[in-house]
Design an enzyme around this catalytic site. Structure first.
Site, PDB file in Angstrom:
ATOM      1  N   PHE A  88       0.831  -1.378   0.192  1.00 55.24           N
ATOM      2  CA  PHE A  88      -0.147  -0.063   0.019  1.00 55.24           C
ATOM      3  C   PHE A  88       0.788   1.274  -0.160  1.00 55.24           C
ATOM      4  CE2 PHE A  88      -1.967  -3.047   3.125  1.00 55.24           C
ATOM      5  CZ  PHE A  88      -2.838  -3.802   2.154  1.00 55.24           C
ATOM      6  N   HIS A  89       2.005   1.150  -0.858  1.00 55.12           N
ATOM      7  CA  HIS A  89       2.701   2.397  -0.702  1.00 55.12           C
ATOM      8  C   HIS A  89       2.996   2.917  -1.987  1.00 55.12           C
ATOM      9  CE1 HIS A  89       4.553   0.865   3.044  1.00 55.12           C
ATOM     10  NE2 HIS A  89       3.649   1.337   3.287  1.00 55.12           N
ATOM     11  N   PRO A  90       1.799   3.430  -2.799  1.00 56.21           N
ATOM     12  CA  PRO A  90       2.176   3.804  -4.334  1.00 56.21           C
ATOM     13  C   PRO A  90       2.657   5.168  -4.458  1.00 56.21           C
ATOM     14  CG  PRO A  90      -0.201   3.784  -3.818  1.00 56.21           C
ATOM     15  CD  PRO A  90       0.536   2.959  -2.852  1.00 56.21           C
TER      16      PRO A  90
END
Length: 566
Positions: A468-470
């Site tokens: 969850f780190h775009p």
């Protein structure tokens, strides 16, 4: 249409910060647009509650990637927050800054003012850290950093086994070097989530110059020539427009900030022309440079009933958790899932600083935030910190309500594959080392017959997913770089009155969780915006920082950074 000095698109990790800082003096009027509803849903505020928001159709955008060719052509679920606080209202709460080298690299790439020593004062400004004040920690900021209390038998065993594998014990991952193992700090305050909506936006509601609109999804940026003058948005089925007399500030995140730029005519010419969008500015970098951390989750059955699985699979266990939280604001409900972390060098001969992060959880499930297993279980979540893979995000049509196409390109490089396999092997060594070994009854996934590098890589391709780190899709860079989207003051190259302030501006992905770095970016951006506003007096600053590449109908400029008042 109504006029404000600043219009902010997105009330997430960055937008809430800007809304507070730009409105606190009362000198400037601010309109904050959030596509989602208010954050009144109770599970948002209970730390363990992100399991309830992970797939929520109202509070989560629920994106999916395109089929990933190196992950067995699977579409990967990408949750993103859709409420006040954005993803800071639904994330795993881990408080991590990244490494000193991350920010020094940003500066070295042509972004003056973004080195570690430049960013550290903003990290200290934003935080209320229970470790106390020091050269690298702050105690007066709005965002709380709360250390998870120790005394968990399984976590202590994980820490002890990691130390025996050469990783030092640390109490603070955020002082710069990062390498070590220990209990995480979380963005919690007295047993509740401390999102940016709680930390920044709630206090700012008393500012008379701040106006907040929820359920208001931006559809495009409004321009006069190459000057951004406002935002169109849909609310309750009706289209509205709001004018920014100074600046439009995009804080919609690494997926939707580039989407909105493309819908508004700023992006790769061929893409825009494909969907009949008039090209305001050809900027190939809009939507490119997408980076994310791929996580690979190793799960083990535990030999004692000391896991969250055991609590959640028992009515008495659930009741006990609830009573503990109600009485003391402590226990599993106040902490969440990931208790401990480790930053290590899975390939020490190639990296002088950690290349791999672990999230260790005393819970196991088929997917993150899914139904827990019936057995006692734990999870070692492993991710490569600085992947080489670069992907992209692009619009699918000229419809602003259609989700963008997302292609991360995980495990598309040889080094990414080697590092990920090495990280899995490191986790297996920790699991096989005392005192952890005595609690590991059996490997659940991968099973013990997965041994060779090829077998481990196949396992990673079959089960790897996002953590969850775009980031990186409107990256910061100098005017000489034709693929850069914003300059070092986060102004969109060649466009006046428009900045991007969120994790999409990261040139390279930070070594760790991205929420706190995004808050820092917004704190620093607020100072820049206010400084520029003061220098322009009652007028608007017009900047064209990409000389020699004028936009159509561009406002005339003089020199590399020309300023004038309108």
């Amino acid at each position: 249409m109504p006029n404000f000095d600043f219009v902010i698109v997105g009330a997430g990790s960055a937008g809430c910060v800007l809304a507070n800082r730009l409105s606190e003096s009362g000198k400037y009027s601010v309109c904050l647009l959030e596509a989602g509803p208010s954050d009144r849903y109770g599970w948002i505020h209970l730390p363990i509650g992100y399991a309830k928001t992970m797939f929520h159709k109202t509070y989560n955008w629920g994106f999916y990637t395109e089929p990933e060719p190196n992950l067995d052509n699977r579409k990967i679920y990408w949750p993103r927050g859709r409420t006040l606080g954005g993803s800071s209202s639904i994330n795993g709460l881990v408080y991590i800054r990244g490494q000193q080298r991350d920010y020094d690299e940003w500066a070295a790439l042509g972004n003056p003012g973004w080195g570690w020593n430049d960013c550290l004062p903003y990290f200290k400004r934003l935080e209320h850290n229970d470790l106390g004040a020091s050269a690298t920690t702050g105690v007066d900021g709005p965002l709380w950093a709360t250390t998870i209390p120790g005394k968990n038998k399984l976590v202590d065993a994980f820490i002890g086994a990691s130390q025996k594998n050469g990783v030092p014990l640390v109490s603070d991952f955020n002082s710069g070097p990062q390498e070590g193992v220990g209990y995480y700090q979380l963005t919690t305050r007295r047993g509740l989530r401390c999102s940016t909506a709680v930390a920044y936006l709630n206090p700012a509601r008393k500012h008379p110059s701040l106006h907040i609109e929820t359920d208001a999804q931006a559809t495009r940026i409004l321009f006069e020539g190459s000057l951004a003058v406002g935002v169109a948005y849909r609310q309750g089925g009706t289209l509205h427009e709001v004018r920014a007399t100074r600046e439009v500030l995009l804080c919609a995140g690494a997926l939707q900030s580039p989407q909105l730029l493309q819908l508004s005519g700023i992006g790769p010419t061929a893409l825009l022309q494909k969907f009949g969008i008039p090209v305001l500015r050809d900027v190939p970098g809009v939507g490119a440079n997408l980076q994310d951390h791929l996580q690979v989750r190793l799960m083990y059955e535990v030999s004692e009933k000391i896991t969250i699985n055991d609590e959640l699979n028992s009515l008495w266990g659930k009741a006990k958790m609830g009573l503990q939280w109600a009485a003391t604001r402590s226990g599993p409900l106040a902490i969440g899932i990931n208790l401990a972390g480790m930053f290590c060098r899975a390939l020490p001969e190639e990296n002088a600083t950690p290349d791999t992060q672990f999230h260790f959880a005393t819970v196991s499930a088929e997917q993150a935030a899914g139904k827990v297993h019936s057995f006692s279980g734990c999870t070692y979540s492993v991710c490569q910190l600085r992947p080489d893979a670069r992907g992209h995000v692009t619009i699918r049509s000229n419809d602003p309500f259609e989700a963008p196409a997302i292609q991360p390109n995980y495990l598309s490089t040889e080094r990414d594959c080697r590092t990920t396999v090495a990280g899995v092997r490191f986790a297996q060594r920790v699991a096989a080392t005392a005192p952890m070994k005595q609690y590991m009854k059996r490997p659940y996934r991968p099973q013990s017959d997965v041994q060779s590098d090829d077998e481990i890589l196949a396992f990673c391709r079959q089960y790897g997913t996002t953590i969850f780190h775009p980031s990186g899709t409107a990256r910061m860079g100098p005017a000489s770089d034709p693929t850069a989207v914003v300059d070092a003051r986060l102004r969109v190259h060649g466009i006046a009155g428009l900045r991007v302030v969120d994790c999409s501006i990261m040139p390279t992905l930070v070594s760790g969780n991205t929420n706190v770095p995004t808050v820092m970016i917004a704190e620093k951006a607020a100072d820049m915006i206010l400084e520029d506003a003061r220098s322009s007096g009652a007028g608007r600053i017009v900047v064209d920082s990409r000389v020699g590449q004028p936009a159509s109908n561009a406002v005339a400029t003089e020199g590399a950074l020309a300023l004038r008042k309108i």
